[in-house]
Every structure is written in C-alpha cells, then in structure tokens.
Design a protein around this motif. Structure first.
Motif: not given
Length: 333
Positions: A40, A42, A76, A85, A87, A101, A104, A282
C-alpha cells in the motif's frame, strides 16, 4: 511390578522422539506456501479540516487526523511480514510521497516514526481539492515500481466547493489502480480549527473567511434575477458533492461524495470507525497479492519436542505416585 516394562519402553520412546524432533528443528526445515500480502501507499489528508475533533480514542475527543494515524499505526501490526507500506500526504490539489512502500516487519520502527510526524503543518496551502488530490495520488501509485494499491484517507471536504456541473475531468482508467478511500469524521458538522503556520490555535474559521460557494458561480448572475445561464440548465441532474453553501466553515464527513469518487475510479470505500475495521479493509482479498512464502517448521518441531518431554515427565511423575501409594499400602498391611 506389572506394566513396569511397558512404562520403561514408553519413557525411552518419548525421550528418543523428543531428541529427534529437537535435532530436526536445528536444520530449520520448511515448506513452501502461498500467503496474502499487501503493498500500500497510504495518502493522508493534512488539510485543516482534519483537525476537527469529532473522533474519540479511549473516550477522549481527538482530531480526525489523530484518529486516522492511530488506526493506521495499529493496522501495521496486523499485516503479515513481507507486506509493504509507504506514506504520502495530500493538500491543495496534489499528493506528495514521503516514504516509498517498505517491508513492515523489518521497518516497523521507521514506519511508525514517520507516521507520528505527519500533521497539518505540512500543508502548503489552505485549499483542499479532493478530486484533484485523488487523481494525483493515483498517479503516484502508477509510477511506483511495484504498482502498490492506493489508500486515500480524507474527510472529503472540497475547499473551495465544487460546482457539480463543472467537475474536473481526468483520464484515469477506473480500476487501473486498486485501492481504498477511507472516510474520516462525523456525519454531523463541526467548526474547523484555525491555526497559524506553526500549528498554534487561532480559534475557528468564520463564515466570512471561507469560500461558501464555488468560484465558477461567483459573479456569473444573469442580467435578470430570475434568468438562468444557458449552461446551467444542462447540468440540472448533476450529482451532489456534499457542499453546504453558507456553512462551509463547518466540516463533516462527505461520505456520499467519497463513495461517488470511489465508484468512478474503481476503488472501494470504507468509513473509519475503528482500527479493527480499517485493518480488515486493508487486508481485503481485493487488495492482497498471493506471494510464495517459506513456512518454517523449526518452531513446530521444537514445540513437539517440548510436548514429548512434558509427556515423559508426566508419565514419570505418575509412576512415582503409584509407587508411593503402593509403599504406603504395604506398610499399612
């Protein structure tokens, strides 16, 4: 003693099997399997309406932005290792990538630290052109190497308001980018906090400080009050965008508008009501990618060895108790 031979044999087998299982775990055997992972980017709305305190954490009122960040932080932890992920922030009419990304589990500290620093002081403009921002965010997702899915977090308030007859047109192909629009905020309007460039509070926005109608309509009245413009007639059935002329200094979640945008872009929509609900959205099948993964059996074998040793100890304890009882009976007789 009857059965002593059987118990001795069982004791030896339990010890032998435990040793075999423990030795096998040292070689870290594994099997290949498929697991759903997510990737993702985000994008978080950092305009001033996201400072509205109409959400709650542990019963205490918090801003929409704080509520969204807390839900993302907890999400997360629910993502399987191997997921990625990144931002980005949105303000004015575009999105800006902060962090591409990354995986995580190995980068949880970095992801949380970056997320914690996102706030409305990052906004370089007071405008909040949601449709254009979504288009910009889709462009970011398209340009990233692994084509991640898009998660767009916003309250959906266009500022200045849009005329539904003259919405911006884009060449985005619906479904070209998989993703999710996350709506944040209460459905009831609340005043929008006003801050300076450093984030210090300056009260709330007043009606005369905020554009209450779309800019295109301003100054476009006909010469006769009851007379309409020709191009206004054609747009009579235009969709509503949630604008509230006269009350644009107040803010509420524009859910119907965000659902409209999501449908047009082939995205899903979810209203953020709890971290659990967001984590579930998600990890929805439409946003996951099955990736080959190696499942280690070392932990399983170590647990088996531990269980066998516990069983051996329990068997030995049972034998000693029976022997003790037998001894007491002998003395009593």
């Amino acid at each position: 003693m009857p059965g002593a031979g059987w118990r001795h044999l069982a004791d030896r087998w339990l010890l032998l099997l435990a040793a075999i299982a423990l030795a096998a775990s040292l070689f870290d055997p594994g099997v290949m399997t498929q697991r759903p992972l997510v990737d993702h980017v985000v994008v978080i709305d950092v305009t001033q309406s996201m400072n509205v305190t109409d959400e709650r954490i542990d019963g205490e009122p918090v801003s929409r932005l704080a509520f969204a960040k807390q839900a993302l932080r907890q999400s997360l932890l629910r993502m399987p290792c191997g997921s990625k992920v990144g931002w980005a922030v949105f303000t004015e009419y575009r999105a800006l990538l902060l962090l591409s990304p990354i995986e995580v589990c190995a980068n949880l500290k970095e992801l949380r630290s970056t997320l914690a620093r996102i706030d409305t002081r990052m906004a370089w403009s007071g405008n909040s052109e949601i449709a254009k921002g979504l288009h910009s965010a889709i462009g970011i997702a398209k340009l990233l190497p692994d084509k991640p899915s898009l998660v767009f977090v916003t309250d959906g308030q266009e500022a200045p308001p849009l005329n539904p007859r003259y919405r911006p047109a884009f060449d985005d192909k619906p479904g070209d980018v998989a993703g999710l629009i996350v709506g944040v905020g209460d459905l009831r309007p609340s005043p929008i906090p006003k801050t300076d460039q450093e984030g210090n509070p300056l009260g709330f926005w007043r009606p005369d400080e905020v554009a209450q109608t779309d800019l295109r309509s301003q100054g476009r009245n006909a010469s006769v009050r009851s007379e309409g413009m020709v191009d206004d007639v054609a747009g009579t059935n235009a969709p509503t965008l949630g604008a509230t002329p006269g009350s644009e200094h107040m803010s509420a979640l524009r859910e119907s508008y965000l659902r409209l945008l999501a449908g047009e872009q082939g995205l899903e929509f979810v209203r953020l009501q709890s971290p659990e609900r967001l984590a579930q959205a998600l990890m929805a099948p439409a946003l996951t990618r099955p990736e080959p993964a190696r499942f280690s059996l070392a932990g399983v074998l170590a647990a088996v060895a531990w269980g066998l040793l516990v069983a051996r100890y329990a068997l030995s304890l049972r034998v000693r108790r029976r022997a003790s009882r037998a001894g007491l009976k002998t003395r009593a007789s």
